[in-house]
Design a protein around this motif. Sequence first.
Motif, PDB file in Angstrom:
ATOM      1  N   ARG A   1       0.866  -1.173   0.000  1.00  0.00           N
ATOM      2  CA  ARG A   1       0.000   0.000   0.000  1.00  0.00           C
ATOM      3  C   ARG A   1       0.903   1.223   0.000  1.00  0.00           C
ATOM      4  NH1 ARG A   1       1.222  -3.374   3.056  1.00  0.00           N
ATOM      5  NH2 ARG A   1      -0.726  -4.077   3.967  1.00  0.00           N
ATOM      6  N   ARG A   2       0.308   2.421  -0.210  1.00  0.00           N
ATOM      7  CA  ARG A   2       1.085   3.665  -0.192  1.00  0.00           C
ATOM      8  C   ARG A   2       0.747   4.420   1.083  1.00  0.00           C
ATOM      9  NH1 ARG A   2       3.493   4.679  -5.341  1.00  0.00           N
ATOM     10  NH2 ARG A   2       3.201   2.765  -6.524  1.00  0.00           N
ATOM     11  N   TRP A   3       1.781   4.865   1.798  1.00  0.00           N
ATOM     12  CA  TRP A   3       1.593   5.744   2.949  1.00  0.00           C
ATOM     13  C   TRP A   3       2.276   7.060   2.635  1.00  0.00           C
ATOM     14  CZ3 TRP A   3       2.450   2.148   7.881  1.00  0.00           C
ATOM     15  CH2 TRP A   3       1.295   1.346   8.034  1.00  0.00           C
ATOM     16  N   PHE A   4       1.672   8.146   3.069  1.00  0.00           N
ATOM     17  CA  PHE A   4       2.128   9.473   2.655  1.00  0.00           C
ATOM     18  C   PHE A   4       3.491   9.832   3.232  1.00  0.00           C
ATOM     19  CE2 PHE A   4       1.400  12.895   5.992  1.00  0.00           C
ATOM     20  CZ  PHE A   4       1.349  12.022   7.067  1.00  0.00           C
ATOM     21  N   ASP A   5       4.102  10.827   2.584  1.00  0.00           N
ATOM     22  CA  ASP A   5       5.364  11.391   3.051  1.00  0.00           C
ATOM     23  C   ASP A   5       5.020  12.748   3.688  1.00  0.00           C
ATOM     24  OD1 ASP A   5       7.701  12.770   3.351  1.00  0.00           O
ATOM     25  OD2 ASP A   5       8.474  12.336   1.338  1.00  0.00           O
ATOM     26  N   PRO A   6       5.177  12.868   5.020  1.00  0.00           N
ATOM     27  CA  PRO A   6       4.772  14.112   5.693  1.00  0.00           C
ATOM     28  C   PRO A   6       5.499  15.350   5.180  1.00  0.00           C
ATOM     29  CG  PRO A   6       5.411  12.417   7.293  1.00  0.00           C
ATOM     30  CD  PRO A   6       5.734  11.869   5.936  1.00  0.00           C
ATOM     31  N   GLU A   7       6.638  15.138   4.523  1.00  0.00           N
ATOM     32  CA  GLU A   7       7.386  16.281   3.973  1.00  0.00           C
ATOM     33  C   GLU A   7       6.737  16.790   2.681  1.00  0.00           C
ATOM     34  OE1 GLU A   7      10.388  17.530   5.260  1.00  0.00           O
ATOM     35  OE2 GLU A   7       9.821  16.264   6.975  1.00  0.00           O
ATOM     36  N   LYS A   8       5.924  15.956   2.071  1.00  0.00           N
ATOM     37  CA  LYS A   8       5.524  16.232   0.703  1.00  0.00           C
ATOM     38  C   LYS A   8       4.017  16.189   0.448  1.00  0.00           C
ATOM     39  CE  LYS A   8       6.538  14.146  -3.589  1.00  0.00           C
ATOM     40  NZ  LYS A   8       6.920  12.878  -4.142  1.00  0.00           N
ATOM     41  N   ASP A   9       3.348  15.232   1.071  1.00  0.00           N
ATOM     42  CA  ASP A   9       1.945  14.990   0.717  1.00  0.00           C
ATOM     43  C   ASP A   9       0.982  15.582   1.737  1.00  0.00           C
ATOM     44  OD1 ASP A   9       2.641  13.276  -1.505  1.00  0.00           O
ATOM     45  OD2 ASP A   9       3.171  11.744  -0.040  1.00  0.00           O
ATOM     46  N   THR A  10      -0.071  16.230   1.241  1.00  0.00           N
ATOM     47  CA  THR A  10      -1.209  16.615   2.087  1.00  0.00           C
ATOM     48  C   THR A  10      -2.451  16.099   1.376  1.00  0.00           C
ATOM     49  OG1 THR A  10      -1.684  18.714   0.966  1.00  0.00           O
ATOM     50  CG2 THR A  10      -0.019  18.785   2.728  1.00  0.00           C
ATOM     51  N   VAL A  11      -3.565  16.069   2.100  1.00  0.00           N
ATOM     52  CA  VAL A  11      -4.804  15.611   1.459  1.00  0.00           C
ATOM     53  C   VAL A  11      -5.136  16.544   0.292  1.00  0.00           C
ATOM     54  CG1 VAL A  11      -7.300  15.360   1.828  1.00  0.00           C
ATOM     55  CG2 VAL A  11      -5.681  14.385   3.469  1.00  0.00           C
ATOM     56  N   ALA A  12      -5.004  17.857   0.538  1.00  0.00           N
ATOM     57  CA  ALA A  12      -5.350  18.824  -0.511  1.00  0.00           C
ATOM     58  C   ALA A  12      -4.400  18.727  -1.703  1.00  0.00           C
ATOM     59  CB  ALA A  12      -5.339  20.238   0.055  1.00  0.00           C
ATOM     60  N   ASN A  13      -3.087  18.604  -1.445  1.00  0.00           N
ATOM     61  CA  ASN A  13      -2.199  18.607  -2.627  1.00  0.00           C
ATOM     62  C   ASN A  13      -2.256  17.280  -3.395  1.00  0.00           C
ATOM     63  OD1 ASN A  13      -0.049  16.910  -1.697  1.00  0.00           O
ATOM     64  ND2 ASN A  13       1.135  18.636  -0.916  1.00  0.00           N
ATOM     65  N   MET A  14      -2.586  16.195  -2.706  1.00  0.00           N
ATOM     66  CA  MET A  14      -2.798  14.946  -3.457  1.00  0.00           C
ATOM     67  C   MET A  14      -4.061  15.070  -4.319  1.00  0.00           C
ATOM     68  SD  MET A  14      -1.656  11.807  -0.990  1.00  0.00           S
ATOM     69  CE  MET A  14      -3.103  11.906   0.038  1.00  0.00           C
TER      70      MET A  14
END
Length: 331
Positions: A43-56
């Motif tokens: 599965r994919r888990w987000f990168d706190p440095e890069k991903d937000t719900v809005a920017n995804m």
Amino acid sequence: MYTSKIEGIGHYVPENIVKNGDLEKIMDTSDKWIVERTGIEERRWFDPEKDTVANMGTRAAKMALERANTDVNEIDFIVFATITPDYFFPGSGVLMQRELGLQGIGALDIRNACSGFIYALSTADQFIKSGMYKTVLVVGAEIQSSALDKSTEGRSSAIIFADGAGAAVLKRNEEGSGVLSTHLHADGDFAEELYMKDPGSSREVRLSKDLLDSGSFNVVMNGNVVFKHAIVRFKEVIEEALLKNELAAEDIDLLIPHQANLRISNFVQKQMGLPENKVFNNIMHVGNTTAASIPIAMSQAWEQGRIKENDLLCLAAFGSGFTWASALIRW
Ligand code: UT7
């Protein structure tokens, strides 16, 4: 009367791939157990440095707009499905609106968990049918991984849930095809069978050390109860959509069920008497991404040539609430 049509679909999943073997290192579980019980391999888990719900959501929306040959400025309204907004308030819809440079248009957040995308699609469809809007961006995006108890105690949820985003450009359509009908249901008697209690507002103190220690900020799921209800409601809500349109299961070209668990999808496929190739599953590689699951699956199915002009597409979902929903679409 107008109808609405999906003109383009896109998705984004975080780069960070978490394999079952990675989970074996942090909790008592095994690749064999996870694959047998859920079908999930990674599965994919987000990168706190890069991903937000809005920017995804924004990345998925840009892909959908490109595929729809639509300029961002044509968008009249945003419906954003998420139960994991970047802020407690405001919702992530307004953040995505800002990222897309669409200040001024309305943005609505929908909080219906795994059924969220179909609830959002249905809402957008009504706005288009009523003549109020011509082009609506419908988004499902989630970051679940930061609310999971990744110890052995939380393993039944931690192995399932994942992060990602999907988006659809829904446009007014004058040809009579497109979204044929949507069907939405809920039963709040089961609210606590799959929920995250905090940060709840009906407490004197919303945040305290005791609350943090109690685990009430983690996803809690009674997997067996959810599973048993899911397999009944999926079939029921798909049949409701077929009946409404005087169609039969054999008319479906592709069923895209919310990716809850591969065993649930396989069960529904057999119950509906559909051949394997008429049900699309991608949970093996993306896990269960709640409101993002259906649009990610739709986008990947489209990329693989599994959805063609004039196909009858059925979407169906079940999740927290409990809520369940379906949509029939003539592509
Ligand atoms: O997205 C929409 C909402 N969610 C769903 O639709 C999910 C629906 N539910 C499910 O997918 C399944 O119920 C789960 C995958 C969550 C759990 O699978 P299950 O087959 O229902 O397992 P279970 O909870 O009945 O547990 C069976 C055993 C238990 O051990 P004992 O008591 O039999 O010794 C669990 O402790 O498996 C154990 N177990 C695990 N073992 C290894 C539970 N989770 C794990 C794990 N690894 N991750």
